[in-house]
Write a protein that holds these residues in place. Structure first.
Motif, PDB file in Angstrom:
ATOM      1  N   TRP A  84      19.321  17.274  31.508  1.00  0.00           N
ATOM      2  CA  TRP A  84      18.688  15.973  31.230  1.00  0.00           C
ATOM      3  C   TRP A  84      19.715  14.968  30.715  1.00  0.00           C
ATOM      4  O   TRP A  84      20.556  15.278  29.878  1.00  0.00           O
ATOM      5  CB  TRP A  84      17.580  16.136  30.183  1.00  0.00           C
ATOM      6  CG  TRP A  84      16.901  14.830  29.864  1.00  0.00           C
ATOM      7  CD1 TRP A  84      15.880  14.249  30.550  1.00  0.00           C
ATOM      8  CD2 TRP A  84      17.232  13.938  28.803  1.00  0.00           C
ATOM      9  NE1 TRP A  84      15.544  13.041  29.969  1.00  0.00           N
ATOM     10  CE2 TRP A  84      16.359  12.825  28.898  1.00  0.00           C
ATOM     11  CE3 TRP A  84      18.188  13.957  27.786  1.00  0.00           C
ATOM     12  CZ2 TRP A  84      16.412  11.762  28.005  1.00  0.00           C
ATOM     13  CZ3 TRP A  84      18.241  12.895  26.896  1.00  0.00           C
ATOM     14  CH2 TRP A  84      17.360  11.813  27.011  1.00  0.00           C
ATOM     15  N   THR A 123      22.410  17.499  28.830  1.00  0.00           N
ATOM     16  CA  THR A 123      22.044  18.673  28.039  1.00  0.00           C
ATOM     17  C   THR A 123      22.422  19.963  28.767  1.00  0.00           C
ATOM     18  O   THR A 123      22.508  20.006  29.998  1.00  0.00           O
ATOM     19  CB  THR A 123      20.533  18.692  27.751  1.00  0.00           C
ATOM     20  OG1 THR A 123      19.821  18.700  29.002  1.00  0.00           O
ATOM     21  CG2 THR A 123      20.111  17.494  26.936  1.00  0.00           C
ATOM     22  N   TYR A 124      22.612  21.013  27.980  1.00  0.00           N
ATOM     23  CA  TYR A 124      22.925  22.334  28.527  1.00  0.00           C
ATOM     24  C   TYR A 124      21.633  23.139  28.747  1.00  0.00           C
ATOM     25  O   TYR A 124      21.409  23.692  29.815  1.00  0.00           O
ATOM     26  CB  TYR A 124      23.860  23.064  27.566  1.00  0.00           C
ATOM     27  CG  TYR A 124      24.348  24.408  28.045  1.00  0.00           C
ATOM     28  CD1 TYR A 124      24.746  24.613  29.362  1.00  0.00           C
ATOM     29  CD2 TYR A 124      24.442  25.485  27.155  1.00  0.00           C
ATOM     30  CE1 TYR A 124      25.215  25.847  29.785  1.00  0.00           C
ATOM     31  CE2 TYR A 124      24.916  26.723  27.572  1.00  0.00           C
ATOM     32  CZ  TYR A 124      25.296  26.895  28.891  1.00  0.00           C
ATOM     33  OH  TYR A 124      25.756  28.126  29.308  1.00  0.00           O
ATOM     34  N   LYS A 125      20.757  23.134  27.715  1.00  0.00           N
ATOM     35  CA  LYS A 125      19.518  23.909  27.815  1.00  0.00           C
ATOM     36  C   LYS A 125      18.283  23.141  27.336  1.00  0.00           C
ATOM     37  O   LYS A 125      17.196  23.305  27.879  1.00  0.00           O
ATOM     38  CB  LYS A 125      19.641  25.207  27.010  1.00  0.00           C
ATOM     39  CG  LYS A 125      20.653  26.191  27.571  1.00  0.00           C
ATOM     40  CD  LYS A 125      20.702  27.450  26.720  1.00  0.00           C
ATOM     41  CE  LYS A 125      21.704  28.456  27.294  1.00  0.00           C
ATOM     42  NZ  LYS A 125      21.778  29.695  26.459  1.00  0.00           N
ATOM     43  N   GLU A 126      18.448  22.335  26.275  1.00  0.00           N
ATOM     44  CA  GLU A 126      17.282  21.711  25.630  1.00  0.00           C
ATOM     45  C   GLU A 126      17.321  20.181  25.739  1.00  0.00           C
ATOM     46  O   GLU A 126      18.402  19.600  25.678  1.00  0.00           O
ATOM     47  CB  GLU A 126      17.261  22.082  24.141  1.00  0.00           C
ATOM     48  CG  GLU A 126      17.209  23.574  23.844  1.00  0.00           C
ATOM     49  CD  GLU A 126      17.286  23.823  22.337  1.00  0.00           C
ATOM     50  OE1 GLU A 126      16.215  23.984  21.739  1.00  0.00           O
ATOM     51  OE2 GLU A 126      18.397  23.822  21.796  1.00  0.00           O
ATOM     52  N   PRO A 127      16.179  19.514  25.822  1.00  0.00           N
ATOM     53  CA  PRO A 127      14.834  20.062  26.073  1.00  0.00           C
ATOM     54  C   PRO A 127      14.643  20.495  27.531  1.00  0.00           C
ATOM     55  O   PRO A 127      13.771  21.290  27.844  1.00  0.00           O
ATOM     56  CB  PRO A 127      13.910  18.893  25.733  1.00  0.00           C
ATOM     57  CG  PRO A 127      14.727  17.683  26.058  1.00  0.00           C
ATOM     58  CD  PRO A 127      16.149  18.053  25.706  1.00  0.00           C
ATOM     59  N   CYS A 183      25.591  25.571  18.907  1.00  0.00           N
ATOM     60  CA  CYS A 183      26.521  24.448  19.021  1.00  0.00           C
ATOM     61  C   CYS A 183      27.966  24.889  19.207  1.00  0.00           C
ATOM     62  O   CYS A 183      28.883  24.054  19.149  1.00  0.00           O
ATOM     63  CB  CYS A 183      26.406  23.528  17.809  1.00  0.00           C
ATOM     64  SG  CYS A 183      26.741  24.346  16.225  1.00  0.00           S
ATOM     65  N   ARG A 229      17.234  21.415  31.139  1.00  0.00           N
ATOM     66  CA  ARG A 229      18.590  21.599  31.640  1.00  0.00           C
ATOM     67  C   ARG A 229      19.030  20.378  32.445  1.00  0.00           C
ATOM     68  O   ARG A 229      18.321  19.924  33.335  1.00  0.00           O
ATOM     69  CB  ARG A 229      18.670  22.847  32.521  1.00  0.00           C
ATOM     70  CG  ARG A 229      18.662  24.155  31.748  1.00  0.00           C
ATOM     71  CD  ARG A 229      18.868  25.331  32.678  1.00  0.00           C
ATOM     72  NE  ARG A 229      18.992  26.587  31.945  1.00  0.00           N
ATOM     73  CZ  ARG A 229      20.137  27.073  31.471  1.00  0.00           C
ATOM     74  NH1 ARG A 229      21.262  26.406  31.663  1.00  0.00           N
ATOM     75  NH2 ARG A 229      20.175  28.213  30.817  1.00  0.00           N
ATOM     76  N   VAL A 253      23.649  17.499  19.210  1.00  0.00           N
ATOM     77  CA  VAL A 253      22.546  17.289  18.258  1.00  0.00           C
ATOM     78  C   VAL A 253      22.441  18.472  17.296  1.00  0.00           C
ATOM     79  O   VAL A 253      22.265  18.292  16.082  1.00  0.00           O
ATOM     80  CB  VAL A 253      21.214  17.077  19.012  1.00  0.00           C
ATOM     81  CG1 VAL A 253      20.040  17.056  18.038  1.00  0.00           C
ATOM     82  CG2 VAL A 253      21.253  15.785  19.808  1.00  0.00           C
ATOM     83  N   ASN A 254      22.545  19.676  17.820  1.00  0.00           N
ATOM     84  CA  ASN A 254      22.495  20.872  16.963  1.00  0.00           C
ATOM     85  C   ASN A 254      23.644  20.873  15.950  1.00  0.00           C
ATOM     86  O   ASN A 254      23.454  21.213  14.775  1.00  0.00           O
ATOM     87  CB  ASN A 254      22.571  22.135  17.822  1.00  0.00           C
ATOM     88  CG  ASN A 254      21.298  22.388  18.599  1.00  0.00           C
ATOM     89  OD1 ASN A 254      20.236  21.876  18.249  1.00  0.00           O
ATOM     90  ND2 ASN A 254      21.387  23.163  19.658  1.00  0.00           N
ATOM     91  N   ASP A 280      22.656  18.404  23.852  1.00  0.00           N
ATOM     92  CA  ASP A 280      21.862  19.251  22.953  1.00  0.00           C
ATOM     93  C   ASP A 280      22.739  20.001  21.956  1.00  0.00           C
ATOM     94  O   ASP A 280      22.373  20.163  20.789  1.00  0.00           O
ATOM     95  CB  ASP A 280      20.977  20.219  23.742  1.00  0.00           C
ATOM     96  CG  ASP A 280      21.737  21.007  24.796  1.00  0.00           C
ATOM     97  OD1 ASP A 280      22.824  20.566  25.198  1.00  0.00           O
ATOM     98  OD2 ASP A 280      21.234  22.070  25.228  1.00  0.00           O
TER      99      ASP A 280
END
Length: 326
Positions: free
Chosen positions: A69, A61-65, A254, A67, A108-109, A105
């Motif tokens: 992950w 992930t970049y930011k969510e949920p 995104c 950083r 997903v967006n 993330d």
């Protein structure tokens, strides 16, 4: 028992050849089954509001949920983890090829936004579509090569080493398969054989050769994609982003064009350390001490190997010189 074993062997061989015939031009069962699934959807969709979302290689992930992950070792993530712990020395990869990687993330967006777009298309046309919309979510607009990926991974990997590392970082992309195989035999399998032999002598269970067997199997799958350039179109995704309001663009971020790869890789490597290798950042001081020891051990080993190579070369040259002299 013998006949049962023989029957099982025959079944495995038949299954292998059946899969081989089915695959045809496809490199593996993963890509083949995805193509089959898409074909089934196209044939059976009917009046349903259907679309196909094709993400590139999804990494952390970049930011969510959180950083950085991540919970799997697929694709470049497994390579980064293996190289960072000193297990992986080489991969068959053309470094100038673009690595189509996208954060989880953002993917997903983008998927949520595509579902919204598909629903709107269905409502506006009020009829089924013979042409199912396909959304390619790739890093084409913010490209990064495998060499750049390697450089940024090593940069932040050397800054945040792991206590679980077994050797110092020494990894490279090898475009030519023959060079890669040299590293596989002399930098993977030979050390693993020596370590497992010593482990057996101490009365313990050997594990390193089995680990490398899994690593090489994984790399064989990745090689197909990392040694040739891939071209994707993402015009439909661009059109979708034009429809989003500023609020939606913020809530469902995104757009890969706004992604800073340098910032991303700092958290990506930390995420691999924390979430995959299970080594919290609290151990960083101890890891750096160990990293220094591994560094000097690595340098000493290189000196010993260089000396052995020079001695061997001198011996061969001397033998040939004496032979021709006589």
């Amino acid at each position: 028992i013998f006949s049962t074993h023989k029957e099982r062997t025959c079944e495995k061989k038949n299954l292998f050849f059946t899969i081989y015939r089915l695959l045809g031009k496809w490199p593996n069962t993963y890509t083949y089954t995805k193509a089959v699934a898409e074909n089934v959807i196209k044939k059976q969709a009917g009046d349903l509001p259907i679309g196909i979302f094709r993400p590139a290689i999804v990494i952390s992930t970049y930011k969510e949920p959180l950083r950085g992950w991540i919970d799997n070792l697929y694709g470049p993530t497994g390579v980064a983890a293996g190289a960072g712990t000193g297990l992986l020395r080489s991969i068959h990869c053309n470094g100038s090829v673009h690595a189509n990687v996208v954060p989880a993330d953002l993917s997903v967006n983008a998927l949520i936004a595509c579902a919204w777009d598909i629903a709107n298309i269905q409502r506006s046309n009020n009829k089924s579509h013979s042409d199912i919309p396909i959304y390619n979510y790739v890093s084409k607009d913010n490209p990064i090569t495998y060499d750049e990926l390697k450089e940024m991974s090593s940069k932040y990997g050397l800054e945040t080493p792991s206590t679980r590392a077994i050797w110092y970082y020494s990894f490279r992309n090898n475009k030519h398969r023959i060079v890669h195989l040299f590293f596989v035999y002399f930098c993977h399998l030979l050390p693993a054989l020596l370590v497992d032999t010593a482990t057996v002598c101490m009365g313990r269970q050997p594990r390193l050769l089995k680990v490398y067997k899994k690593i090489h199997k994984f790399m064989d799958v990745l090689n197909y994609f990392s040694t040739q350039e891939w071209t994707f179109t993402n015009d439909r995704l661009h059109a979708l982003m034009m429809k989003l309001t500023s609020k939606d663009s913020k809530n469902f971020f995104c757009d890969v064009r706004d992604l800073d790869w340098n910032v991303y890789f700092e958290t990506y490597i930390s995420g691999i350390r924390v979430y995959l290798i299970k080594d919290p950042l609290d151990t960083l001081p101890q890891a750096r001490v160990k990293w220094q020891r591994l560094y000097w051990s690595h340098q000493v080993l290189k000196l010993i190997l260089a000396y052995a190579a020079l001695r061997f070369s001198w011996m061969v040259i001397s033998t040939l010189f004496n032979f021709f002299k006589v």
